[in-house]
Scaffold this motif. Structure first.
Motif, PDB file in Angstrom:
ATOM      1  N   ALA A 229      41.965  44.190  43.223  1.00 50.46           N
ATOM      2  CA  ALA A 229      43.048  45.114  43.551  1.00 50.46           C
ATOM      3  C   ALA A 229      43.854  44.605  44.739  1.00 50.46           C
ATOM      4  N   ARG A 230      45.139  44.946  44.730  1.00 49.61           N
ATOM      5  CA  ARG A 230      46.032  44.588  45.831  1.00 49.61           C
ATOM      6  C   ARG A 230      47.233  45.527  45.817  1.00 49.61           C
ATOM      7  N   THR A 231      47.852  45.693  46.957  1.00 50.30           N
ATOM      8  CA  THR A 231      49.080  46.475  47.064  1.00 50.30           C
ATOM      9  C   THR A 231      50.197  45.551  47.511  1.00 50.30           C
TER      10      THR A 231
ATOM     11  N   THR B 280      50.324  49.648  44.048  1.00 46.39           N
ATOM     12  CA  THR B 280      48.946  49.181  43.948  1.00 46.39           C
ATOM     13  C   THR B 280      48.635  48.678  42.551  1.00 46.39           C
TER      14      THR B 280
ATOM     15  N   ASP C 212      45.646  47.703  40.268  1.00 48.15           N
ATOM     16  CA  ASP C 212      44.223  48.008  40.214  1.00 48.15           C
ATOM     17  C   ASP C 212      43.641  47.485  38.903  1.00 48.15           C
TER      18      ASP C 212
ATOM     19  N   ALA D 178      41.122  48.336  37.388  1.00 49.96           N
ATOM     20  CA  ALA D 178      40.592  49.439  36.588  1.00 49.96           C
ATOM     21  C   ALA D 178      41.642  50.020  35.654  1.00 49.96           C
ATOM     22  N   THR D 179      42.914  49.793  35.972  1.00 49.48           N
ATOM     23  CA  THR D 179      44.004  50.284  35.119  1.00 49.48           C
ATOM     24  C   THR D 179      44.869  49.126  34.626  1.00 49.48           C
TER      25      THR D 179
ATOM     26  N   ASN E  39      45.655  46.286  36.152  1.00 44.85           N
ATOM     27  CA  ASN E  39      46.445  45.569  37.167  1.00 44.85           C
ATOM     28  C   ASN E  39      47.945  45.654  36.886  1.00 44.85           C
TER      29      ASN E  39
END
Length: 385
Positions: A316-318, A342, A344, A346-347, A349
């Motif tokens: 993950a990164r923002t 963001t 993520d 889990a979604t 990226n």
């Protein structure tokens, strides 16, 4: 899945591999199970050629050994497994009927809907009856067809197989293949038209028969086939899946378009963000914010939605970015103010940004921060009207 093809010492080495390595993975909740048992598929027993030379007793020993380990064993077998002729080695009836599931291979055997109908009448229906009589599950192969062989008929060929196999009573379906690009026989995203294939390559795209198809069409077709198998769609010989989604907003206006950038490192150029491959990406110079990436949509158009992503396996990164638009490529106005977005895993990226603009041909994304790496990064830049 173990492919025994050309594997001289498969009897001992397959068992050793399962014991020393693969069996440990069955503790994972992601490992496939059927009837409460971990699934193992052995592909290649019973084929009547030099790459599959073992006798029936050797193969039966392997099948029974895996069943003794508590496994549910699938056999990837010749389509003539029941009659033991053609491509099937004689004397393998006991091997075939020792499997928990039979999965006959069909690639190369059919190329049009008529072939599928013949197989349904002469192979699949009696196959299902034989399996039912012996307590075996039946999982026939369904294939999209070879693009270069002009077999696909914009999905009608594959759908006829779904229809035939489900009405025959198959318990499952083996889709061949996800990414078998070498045979042109894959369901993964595929070139829609000649502009998306290398110049002079001779490769055909999904519209080779004159019907436009979206790149993800065969994934959507497979999903509908799965729903029909589960009874979520009524059994129908008429393909319900449109080759192109009806909404004009489904077209990615940035795909394969001309791009520009403030900078890049190594081979991570801006064009990677619009090539349709989630694994390739643009990366700007490091530790040198601000940075930007730009796409030329080819004509002034309405923009309502922008989808951005980084490779799906990344952490993950923002990223802090803004989006500007221009009609001429020189004068830009702000469409989306600077903000952190963001990404993520889990979604997927992926982030979706709404915008409302008309008459914009050029879009420029300006990056000023990234919590995951000191550079601007994008693997997908998609624009929708």
């Amino acid at each position: 899945m173990y492919d025994a093809t050309g594997w001289a010492a498969m009897q001992s080495e397959m068992k050793a591999d399962w014991t020393a390595k693969m069996s440990a993975h069955t503790a994972s909740p992601a490992y496939a199970r059927q009837n409460g048992k971990p699934v193992v598929c052995i592909w290649g027993f019973g084929y009547n050629d030099g790459n599959h030379p073992w006798d029936a007793s050797t193969c039966l020993d392997v099948v029974n050994w895996f069943k003794g380990q508590g496994c549910y064993v699938i056999g990837g077998v010749p389509r003539e497994w029941r009659t033991s002729d053609g491509g099937s080695r004689p004397g393998f009836g006991g091997v075939y009927r020792a499997f928990n599931m039979i999965s006959p291979w069909m690639v190369g055997a059919i190329g049009n809907a008529g072939d599928s109908d013949w197989m349904y009448q002469n192979l699949n229906v009696p196959d299902v009856a034989d399996c039912a009589a012996n307590g075996i599950d039946y999982q026939p192969c369904v294939l999209p067809g070879d693009v270069s062989g002009r077999q696909r008929a914009h999905g009608d060929f594959m759908w006829r197989q779904f229809y035939n196999m489900i009405r025959a009573g198959a318990q499952g379906l083996y889709i061949s293949m996800f990414d078998e690009y070498g045979e042109g026989n894959q369901i993964a995203k595929t070139a829609e038209n000649a502009s998306m294939t290398p110049a002079g390559s001779g490769l055909l795209a999904l519209d080779e028969d004159g019907t436009a198809c979206s790149a993800d069409y065969y994934l959507r077709l497979t999903a509908d086939g799965g729903r029909m198998l589960k009874g979520q769609l009524a059994l129908t010989a008429v393909r319900p899946t449109p080759p192109v989604l009806p909404s004009t907003g489904s077209t990615d206006l940035a795909r394969a378009k001309v791009t520009a950038e403030s900078s890049h490192v190594q081979g991570y150029v801006s064009g990677n963000a619009v090539d349709g491959n989630p694994g390739t990406y643009w990366e700007s110079a490091n530790n040198a914010f601000p940075q930007w990436i730009q796409v030329d949509l080819g004509a002034a158009t309405t923009v309502s939605r922008i989808v951005l992503a980084v490779p799906p396996a990344w952490g993950a990164r923002t990223q802090t970015l803004s989006i500007a638009g221009s009609a001429d490529g020189s004068t830009f106005d702000t469409l989306v103010a600077p903000a952190g977005h963001t990404f993520d895993p889990a979604t997927g990226n992926s982030v979706t940004i709404t915008a409302s603009a008309t008459g914009r041909r050029y879009l420029r994304l300006a990056f000023t921060a990234n919590t995951g790496w000191p550079a601007g990064q994008l693997s997908r830049l998609e624009v929708y009207a």
